[in-house]
Design a protein around this motif. Sequence first.
Motif, PDB file in Angstrom:
ATOM      1  N   VAL A 153       0.984  -1.352   0.197  1.00 13.50           N
ATOM      2  CA  VAL A 153      -0.098   0.124  -0.088  1.00 13.50           C
ATOM      3  C   VAL A 153       0.853   1.248  -0.023  1.00 13.50           C
ATOM      4  N   ARG A 154       0.513   2.239  -0.609  1.00 15.50           N
ATOM      5  CA  ARG A 154       1.225   3.585  -0.706  1.00 15.50           C
ATOM      6  C   ARG A 154       0.466   4.635  -0.289  1.00 15.50           C
ATOM      7  N   THR A 155       0.922   5.353   0.848  1.00 18.83           N
ATOM      8  CA  THR A 155       0.138   6.576   1.568  1.00 18.83           C
ATOM      9  C   THR A 155       0.828   7.694   1.593  1.00 18.83           C
ATOM     10  N   PRO A 156       0.027   8.819   1.633  1.00 20.16           N
ATOM     11  CA  PRO A 156       1.012   9.950   1.463  1.00 20.16           C
ATOM     12  C   PRO A 156       1.840  10.075   2.797  1.00 20.16           C
ATOM     13  N   ARG A 157       1.450   9.608   3.928  1.00 16.43           N
ATOM     14  CA  ARG A 157       2.159   9.502   5.156  1.00 16.43           C
ATOM     15  C   ARG A 157       2.936   8.447   5.383  1.00 16.43           C
ATOM     16  N   VAL A 158       3.963   8.453   6.052  1.00 21.67           N
ATOM     17  CA  VAL A 158       4.696   7.418   6.438  1.00 21.67           C
ATOM     18  C   VAL A 158       5.097   7.519   8.184  1.00 21.67           C
ATOM     19  N   ALA A 159       5.088   6.337   8.895  1.00 14.22           N
ATOM     20  CA  ALA A 159       5.650   6.016  10.086  1.00 14.22           C
ATOM     21  C   ALA A 159       6.952   5.376  10.029  1.00 14.22           C
ATOM     22  N   THR A 160       7.830   6.026  10.385  1.00 17.80           N
ATOM     23  CA  THR A 160       9.409   5.546  10.480  1.00 17.80           C
ATOM     24  C   THR A 160       9.899   5.253  11.714  1.00 17.80           C
ATOM     25  N   PHE A 187       6.966   2.449   7.466  1.00 19.20           N
ATOM     26  CA  PHE A 187       5.619   1.947   7.175  1.00 19.20           C
ATOM     27  C   PHE A 187       4.737   2.911   6.569  1.00 19.20           C
ATOM     28  N   PRO A 188       4.009   2.363   5.812  1.00 17.63           N
ATOM     29  CA  PRO A 188       2.815   3.310   5.228  1.00 17.63           C
ATOM     30  C   PRO A 188       1.709   3.470   6.197  1.00 17.63           C
ATOM     31  N   LEU A 189       1.364   4.896   6.491  1.00 13.18           N
ATOM     32  CA  LEU A 189       0.412   5.189   7.840  1.00 13.18           C
ATOM     33  C   LEU A 189      -0.961   5.065   7.438  1.00 13.18           C
ATOM     34  N   ALA A 190      -1.589   4.102   8.199  1.00 16.36           N
ATOM     35  CA  ALA A 190      -3.081   4.094   8.110  1.00 16.36           C
ATOM     36  C   ALA A 190      -3.895   4.885   8.923  1.00 16.36           C
ATOM     37  N   ALA A 191      -3.548   5.140  10.154  1.00 20.60           N
ATOM     38  CA  ALA A 191      -4.188   5.886  11.034  1.00 20.60           C
ATOM     39  C   ALA A 191      -3.201   6.289  12.260  1.00 20.60           C
ATOM     40  N   HIS A 217       5.731  11.453   9.118  1.00 22.98           N
ATOM     41  CA  HIS A 217       5.924  12.433   8.234  1.00 22.98           C
ATOM     42  C   HIS A 217       5.412  12.305   6.723  1.00 22.98           C
ATOM     43  N   ASP A 218       5.445  13.276   6.018  1.00 19.28           N
ATOM     44  CA  ASP A 218       4.942  13.092   4.467  1.00 19.28           C
ATOM     45  C   ASP A 218       6.101  12.225   3.690  1.00 19.28           C
ATOM     46  N   ARG A 219       5.476  11.417   3.069  1.00 22.56           N
ATOM     47  CA  ARG A 219       6.347  10.775   1.869  1.00 22.56           C
ATOM     48  C   ARG A 219       7.565  11.470   1.235  1.00 22.56           C
ATOM     49  N   GLY A 220       8.494  11.190   1.229  1.00 21.63           N
ATOM     50  CA  GLY A 220       9.482  11.976   0.444  1.00 21.63           C
ATOM     51  C   GLY A 220      10.354  12.772   1.112  1.00 21.63           C
ATOM     52  N   PRO A 225      15.038  15.587  11.670  1.00 22.03           N
ATOM     53  CA  PRO A 225      15.868  16.653  10.629  1.00 22.03           C
ATOM     54  C   PRO A 225      16.906  16.249  10.382  1.00 22.03           C
ATOM     55  N   THR A 226      17.451  16.782   9.073  1.00 25.12           N
ATOM     56  CA  THR A 226      18.647  16.692   8.581  1.00 25.12           C
ATOM     57  C   THR A 226      19.460  17.695   9.100  1.00 25.12           C
TER      58      THR A 226
END
Length: 339
Positions: A153-160, A187-191, A217-220, A225-226
């Motif tokens: 699954v591809r979602t706009p938000r990610v949980a790292t 992980f693709p974020l579901a909720a 965070h948003d995908r990409g 922080p870098t």
Amino acid sequence: MTRKAALPALVLALVLAAACGGAAAPAPSSSPSPSSTAPRPAPAAALRVGHLAWVSVSVATLWRSPSSPRAVDAPALGRPVRIERWLGAMTLTERRALNGRADTQALLGDRVRVVDLRPGWAKVVVPDQPTPLDARGYPGWVPRRQLTAVRPVRTPRVATVVERTPWLRTGDSAARPLFRVSFGTRFPLAAAGHRYVRVHLPTGGVRRIARASVALHDRGTPALPTSRTDLLVSATSFAGLDYLWAGASGFGVDCSGLTWLSYRVHDVRIPRDASAQWAAGTPVAHPRVGDLLFFGDPVHHVGLYAGRGSMVHAPGTGQQVQMAPAARDDFAGARRLLP
């Protein structure tokens, strides 16, 4: 870590039995079993040479060849993988003997490309681990059961994951612990909830993980922080973790696995091995926090500069990630890989 020639293979029937089994089976469902008259689900997609696949276990070790694993390595070959059992069973001598057998690791959900198939095994390359060994990514052999060919699954938000090895839990309100996952797993974020977030697994289904264990965070975009200070915080969070040849996870790291994994959560893509990191970096006479320090001729060791003449590094088998003086007789130079 710098690669050396492969050791002679010591193959036992137990290892082969553990490694065989073909493509990974779908994850078990918590829903009731369908009746015999219900339509059968479509078969899982098969692994195919030249096509993408995704890691379906918490940590997949990439082996030099299908004959590289030993009997003691059986817990690292299954699904689910038993990383902690594997590490706990190995003697110091057996840990040292991973040199020439295993080369790196990939995390749950990581994308790989299949380049060869044998009974029970797939040779893959890992695009997120650059290496001069293969322009497509780091190469190695993985048991087929530890991969899935189903596009996640591809979602706009990610949980790292930003803790070493937090528990992944059932998706229901009980949130029962299932298995531990590694720092750097995406992980693709579901909720998102206050105590737990719900995430998609590459094998299908939704599970929970503690909100405090992940960065949303948003995908990409970077999970963290870098900045040089934040990068140092990530590297020092591994202090006390055992060195593991080929390790690139919160369960164990080698010297370049520590630097590669630390950079990963800050969305800075660097080569996997010490010699390749040295070649890719820009030489600097006066390192800053977060720059990499290299040792040996040829280069075989790397640490992350922590400022004030110290570094964070994974010294070697039998030792743990630690802060140490950067001044050594075998110092080769400093390199900058930060943007």
